[in-house]
Design a protein around this motif. Structure first.
Motif, PDB file in Angstrom:
ATOM      1  N   LEU A   1     -12.015   1.607   1.912  1.00 46.94           N
ATOM      2  CA  LEU A   1     -10.602   1.736   1.536  1.00 46.94           C
ATOM      3  C   LEU A   1      -9.645   1.359   2.658  1.00 46.94           C
ATOM      4  O   LEU A   1      -8.444   1.241   2.423  1.00 46.94           O
ATOM      5  CB  LEU A   1     -10.302   3.183   1.116  1.00 46.94           C
ATOM      6  N   LYS A   2     -10.218   1.205   3.881  1.00 46.43           N
ATOM      7  CA  LYS A   2      -9.374   1.024   5.075  1.00 46.43           C
ATOM      8  C   LYS A   2      -8.399   2.205   5.183  1.00 46.43           C
ATOM      9  O   LYS A   2      -7.176   2.040   5.274  1.00 46.43           O
ATOM     10  CB  LYS A   2      -8.621  -0.310   5.022  1.00 46.43           C
TER      11      LYS A   2
ATOM     12  N   GLY B   1     -10.724  11.877 -12.425  1.00 49.44           N
ATOM     13  CA  GLY B   1     -10.843  10.830 -11.415  1.00 49.44           C
ATOM     14  C   GLY B   1     -11.902   9.811 -11.790  1.00 49.44           C
ATOM     15  O   GLY B   1     -11.694   8.593 -11.655  1.00 49.44           O
ATOM     16  N   SER B   2     -13.040  10.294 -12.288  1.00 47.98           N
ATOM     17  CA  SER B   2     -14.123   9.391 -12.696  1.00 47.98           C
ATOM     18  C   SER B   2     -13.708   8.536 -13.886  1.00 47.98           C
ATOM     19  O   SER B   2     -13.958   7.325 -13.913  1.00 47.98           O
ATOM     20  CB  SER B   2     -15.370  10.207 -13.041  1.00 47.98           C
TER      21      SER B   2
ATOM     22  N   LEU C   1      -4.057   1.461  -4.044  1.00 47.57           N
ATOM     23  CA  LEU C   1      -3.222   0.628  -3.187  1.00 47.57           C
ATOM     24  C   LEU C   1      -2.556   1.427  -2.073  1.00 47.57           C
ATOM     25  O   LEU C   1      -2.723   1.124  -0.901  1.00 47.57           O
ATOM     26  CB  LEU C   1      -2.155  -0.090  -4.034  1.00 47.57           C
ATOM     27  N   SER C   2      -1.806   2.450  -2.428  1.00 46.13           N
ATOM     28  CA  SER C   2      -1.048   3.214  -1.432  1.00 46.13           C
ATOM     29  C   SER C   2      -1.915   4.283  -0.779  1.00 46.13           C
ATOM     30  O   SER C   2      -2.990   4.637  -1.265  1.00 46.13           O
ATOM     31  CB  SER C   2       0.161   3.873  -2.092  1.00 46.13           C
ATOM     32  N   SER C   3      -1.419   4.839   0.332  1.00 47.29           N
ATOM     33  CA  SER C   3      -2.137   5.916   1.027  1.00 47.29           C
ATOM     34  C   SER C   3      -2.279   7.140   0.143  1.00 47.29           C
ATOM     35  O   SER C   3      -3.301   7.836   0.174  1.00 47.29           O
ATOM     36  CB  SER C   3      -1.400   6.283   2.317  1.00 47.29           C
TER      37      SER C   3
ATOM     38  N   ASP D   1      -5.770  10.557  -3.109  1.00 50.05           N
ATOM     39  CA  ASP D   1      -6.046  11.132  -4.421  1.00 50.05           C
ATOM     40  C   ASP D   1      -7.452  10.803  -4.894  1.00 50.05           C
ATOM     41  O   ASP D   1      -8.210  11.687  -5.324  1.00 50.05           O
ATOM     42  CB  ASP D   1      -5.017  10.605  -5.430  1.00 50.05           C
ATOM     43  N   ILE D   2      -7.847   9.536  -4.798  1.00 50.04           N
ATOM     44  CA  ILE D   2      -9.158   9.140  -5.307  1.00 50.04           C
ATOM     45  C   ILE D   2     -10.270   9.618  -4.387  1.00 50.04           C
ATOM     46  O   ILE D   2     -11.398   9.872  -4.835  1.00 50.04           O
ATOM     47  CB  ILE D   2      -9.231   7.617  -5.531  1.00 50.04           C
ATOM     48  N   SER D   3      -9.991   9.771  -3.110  1.00 45.67           N
ATOM     49  CA  SER D   3     -10.986  10.316  -2.188  1.00 45.67           C
ATOM     50  C   SER D   3     -11.304  11.763  -2.536  1.00 45.67           C
ATOM     51  O   SER D   3     -12.447  12.212  -2.418  1.00 45.67           O
ATOM     52  CB  SER D   3     -10.486  10.239  -0.736  1.00 45.67           C
ATOM     53  N   ILE D   4     -10.286  12.493  -3.001  1.00 45.15           N
ATOM     54  CA  ILE D   4     -10.479  13.887  -3.406  1.00 45.15           C
ATOM     55  C   ILE D   4     -11.146  13.963  -4.776  1.00 45.15           C
ATOM     56  O   ILE D   4     -12.202  14.593  -4.940  1.00 45.15           O
ATOM     57  CB  ILE D   4      -9.132  14.645  -3.454  1.00 45.15           C
TER      58      ILE D   4
END
Length: 264
Positions: free
Chosen positions: A48-49, A85-86, A102-104, A109-112
């Motif tokens: 994700l950088k 999320g899935s 796209l945004s931080s 959000d998706i990391s959680i």
């Protein structure tokens, strides 16, 4: 050492380590999952950088979950967030939307919802009514491994029609159905050894593992394609990173948790 031999060796070590940890004790299982999780989180952040220390701290806290008196409503909230999320990632994949996230804020959000909560339910999955049922997680892993292996072999030898070429050019429709078929056969065989789950339940779980496991693999493939990389890492020679090995299991875990803990 040939690539096939490296792949077989690292895969064997990974499988022995995983199964041993599951069978030895609940503590060894939790510790191994958390160890894998920290590596996976690092690999995912690289794709994700993105990097966030708060998520690492939350992740370390997962080791305590099976020992805490967590209210059922809180678990249901976490499960709803995880499943949403899935589903969001799956819809993003099927509808062929633009790059995500796209945004931080979206990356956080998706990391959680995708990664952290998937590991949460992977840890909680074998704890049924407070008892560590090792057969639950062992059965799921076997079904996923069988599906992956036979999807590869059938696809390689018989595959002609691409399943999702834009994300994973090597996956085929024939391979997908081959994986599903052998996963169902394995569920039937496991029913003779697994007292905790009935044949019907094993068949349902095998379908979840096959269909959603493939979806999880494709979701991770899209993240890698967006990052312009072949593997999430290089810790496992011939396989790539830990995320490459766990992508199907992580995607499936919340759905199987829902089925076992609330629908059976």
């Amino acid at each position: 050492m040939t690539n096939l031999l490296r792949r077989a060796t690292s895969g064997f070590i990974y499988a022995v380590l995983f199964i041993t940890a599951i069978m030895y004790s609940k503590e060894s299982y939790i510790i191994l999952i958390c160890f894998f999780g920290l590596i996976t989180l690092k690999e995912f952040f690289k794709l994700l950088k993105f990097n966030n220390g708060v998520i690492y701290l939350l992740f370390i806290g997962l080791v305590l979950l099976p020992y805490l008196p967590i209210h059922i409503l809180f678990i249901k909230l976490l499960l709803a967030l995880s499943l949403s999320g899935s589903v969001q990632l799956l819809l993003n994949l099927l509808l062929k939307k633009k790059k995500y996230p796209l945004s931080s804020v979206q990356k956080f959000d998706i990391s959680i919802r995708y990664l952290l909560l998937s590991f949460t339910f992977l840890i909680l999955l074998p704890f049924v009514n407070g008892v560590y049922e090792q057969s639950v997680i062992l059965t799921l892993i076997i079904l996923i491994w069988v599906n992956d292996s036979f999807a590869f072999f059938v696809g390689k030898n018989l595959g002609k029609r691409k399943l999702f070429e834009s994300v994973s050019p090597k996956k085929t429709i024939e391979g997908f159905f081959g994986g599903v078929l052998f996963s169902l056969i394995t569920a039937f065989i496991l029913s003779y050894f697994c007292d905790f789950l009935s044949l019907t339940n094993l068949i349902v779980i095998s379908l979840i593992a096959s269909i959603l496991g493939t979806a999880g693999d494709l979701v991770e493939s899209k993240f890698k394609r967006q990052a312009n990389t072949k593997d999430s890492g290089n810790i496992m020679p011939g396989h790539g990173g830990i995320l490459d090995r766990l992508d199907s299991l992580l995607f499936v875990a919340p759905f199987v948790y829902l089925y076992i803990h609330y629908l059976i």
